[in-house]
Design an enzyme around this catalytic site. Structure first.
Site, short mmCIF file in Angstrom:
data_model
loop_
_atom_site.label_atom_id
_atom_site.label_comp_id
_atom_site.label_asym_id
_atom_site.label_seq_id
_atom_site.Cartn_x
_atom_site.Cartn_y
_atom_site.Cartn_z
N GLY A 120 58.70 48.96 3.10
CA GLY A 120 58.51 47.57 2.71
C GLY A 120 58.39 47.42 1.21
N CYS A 169 58.06 55.71 3.69
CA CYS A 169 58.14 54.93 2.47
C CYS A 169 56.83 54.16 2.21
CB CYS A 169 59.36 54.01 2.51
SG CYS A 169 59.89 53.47 0.87
N HIS A 215 63.67 58.04 3.53
CA HIS A 215 64.15 57.29 4.70
C HIS A 215 64.94 58.19 5.64
CE1 HIS A 215 63.17 53.11 3.49
NE2 HIS A 215 63.17 53.66 2.29
N GLU A 267 65.92 57.50 8.58
CA GLU A 267 66.89 56.74 9.40
C GLU A 267 68.24 56.63 8.69
OE1 GLU A 267 65.93 53.87 6.44
OE2 GLU A 267 64.64 55.21 7.58
#
Length: 393
Positions: free
Chosen positions: A235, A263, A353, A355
């Site tokens: 975020g 993150c 990250h 993903e």
């Protein structure tokens, strides 16, 4: 698709808060926008970058010289809209050449009213930001005087102290279920602080039914779902302002429920462990950041988007209110903490990250490690669920 012409644009100017100005042509919507100017070193994934909520209130400079080659489609966005406040490229693609493309990048920027600029000096701009650090800036096609535009830049809010997660998080819970043919094994509560669409999808691919909750969800609301594991997302903004997510994470840690953060979630875990956070000079943004596991010494090439980091001792385990913890990963470029692991509870986090929709996929195994923690925690005969053990490679 038919070849698309490069942007003709109207005259535009990018002005930094220190007075440096770059002149070019508009790329995307015309108008004026302000934000913190940062650079992204990725050569791929510009659509994922644009739609990443972590870029909220930032003007993103792409260091790759050609942007827009593959156009835009409706399958790859990481959220329902473009979040960057402005976009800076060197040379917009003259042709969108991809069978999946549905529009050109410039058409999408115009459609979503995103102000951008094409300038020849993106390398000089990047070097300037590396030397001086990320700073406030503005792009304008309506203000031709750099000094008057700079006055508006200096009056704009800074990123330090910005509480932004609530501006990008979902307002209502929703559920992402495993795809057809994949059995549901775990229930995961995911706290949305700016979550990217690929994250719950990666979990769902592994048999997780993911309920995504608003960023302000309390520990009581999270645990009321009786989840097998809890996830805290990426975020935007300054983690020092995120008191509510920190309180929620502390409640989850006290419950002993397996926990995974990425993150911003890594920074929230740091704060929950009574560690400090700080703003990086120019941050890490791109898909080519080398990160090393301190135990296995394996080096991951990783995707990053963060301007803040956790201040933690990297020389061995340290005490926290929830038992011992340690730094699990470090950035090989500058030594920044890239992961935390609790040794007495099933919780861990990474600053990057895994993903990584546009790649690289080196770190995708962290989702498997989270599933292993949940499996161990739900098996009374297993004791390994009490800590986040180093992954073996």
């Amino acid at each position: 698709m038919n070849p698309q012409p490069a942007t003709g644009g109207v005259p535009a100017v990018l002005v930094l808060e220190d007075g440096r100005a770059f002149h070019g042509r508009s790329f995307g919507a015309q108008g004026e926008t302000l934000g913190e100017v940062v650079f992204n070193t990725g050569m791929t994934g510009y659509q994922e970058t644009l739609t990443d909520p972590s870029y909220h209130r930032q003007i993103v400079v792409m260091t790759a010289p050609h942007i827009g080659n593959t156009g835009v489609n409706d399958d790859d966005p990481e959220s329902g809209r473009i979040w960057v406040s402005g976009y800076v490229v060197r040379e917009p693609a003259r042709v969108s050449s991809n069978w999946r493309a549905e529009r050109t990048l410039e058409e999408e920027l115009v459609r979503q009213n995103v102000v951008g600029i094409a300038v020849d000096g993106t390398r000089a701009l990047t070097r300037h930001l590396r030397d001086r650090g990320a700073m406030r800036a503005a792009i304008s096609t309506v203000e031709t005087d750099p000094e008057r535009l700079r006055e508006r830049v200096l009056a704009s809010p800074q990123m330090a102290g910005a509480d932004l997660a609530g501006e990008v998080a979902t307002a209502e819970p929703y559920t992402v279920r495993p795809p057809e043919g994949v059995a549901a094994r775990f229930r995961v509560a995911a706290v949305d602080l700016g979550i990217k669409a690929m994250t719950p999808q990666r979990l769902a691919e592994r048999g997780c039914e993911v309920t995504v909750l608003p960023g302000g969800a309390t520990a009581e609301e999270i645990l009321a779902l009786e989840p097998d594991g809890v996830f805290f997302s990426n975020g935007p903004g300054d983690p020092a302002t995120a008191d509510a997510p920190v309180a929620a994470m502390r409640g989850v840690l006290e419950s002993g429920t397996p926990l995974f953060g990425i993150c911003f979630g890594n920074q929230i875990l740091g704060r929950a462990l009574d560690l400090g956070t700080f703003k990086l000079r120019f941050g890490h943004r791109g898909v080519n950041q080398p990160v090393q596991d301190v135990h296995t010494k394996r080096v991951y090439i990783t995707s990053h988007n963060h301007g803040f980091a956790v201040d933690a001792p990297a020389d061995g385990p340290f005490a926290t209110p929830y038992g011992r913890a340690e730094v699990s990963h470090v950035d090989l470029n500058d030594g920044v903490v890239e992961g935390l692991r609790l040794l007495d509870r099933p919780a861990f986090s990474v600053q990057y990250h895994p993903e990584a929709a546009a790649g690289p996929h080196d770190a995708a195994e962290h989702f498997d490690a989270f599933c292993d923690l949940m499996a161990a925690s739900t098996d009374p005969s297993s004791s390994s669920g009490r800590s986040a053990e180093p992954a073996q490679s």
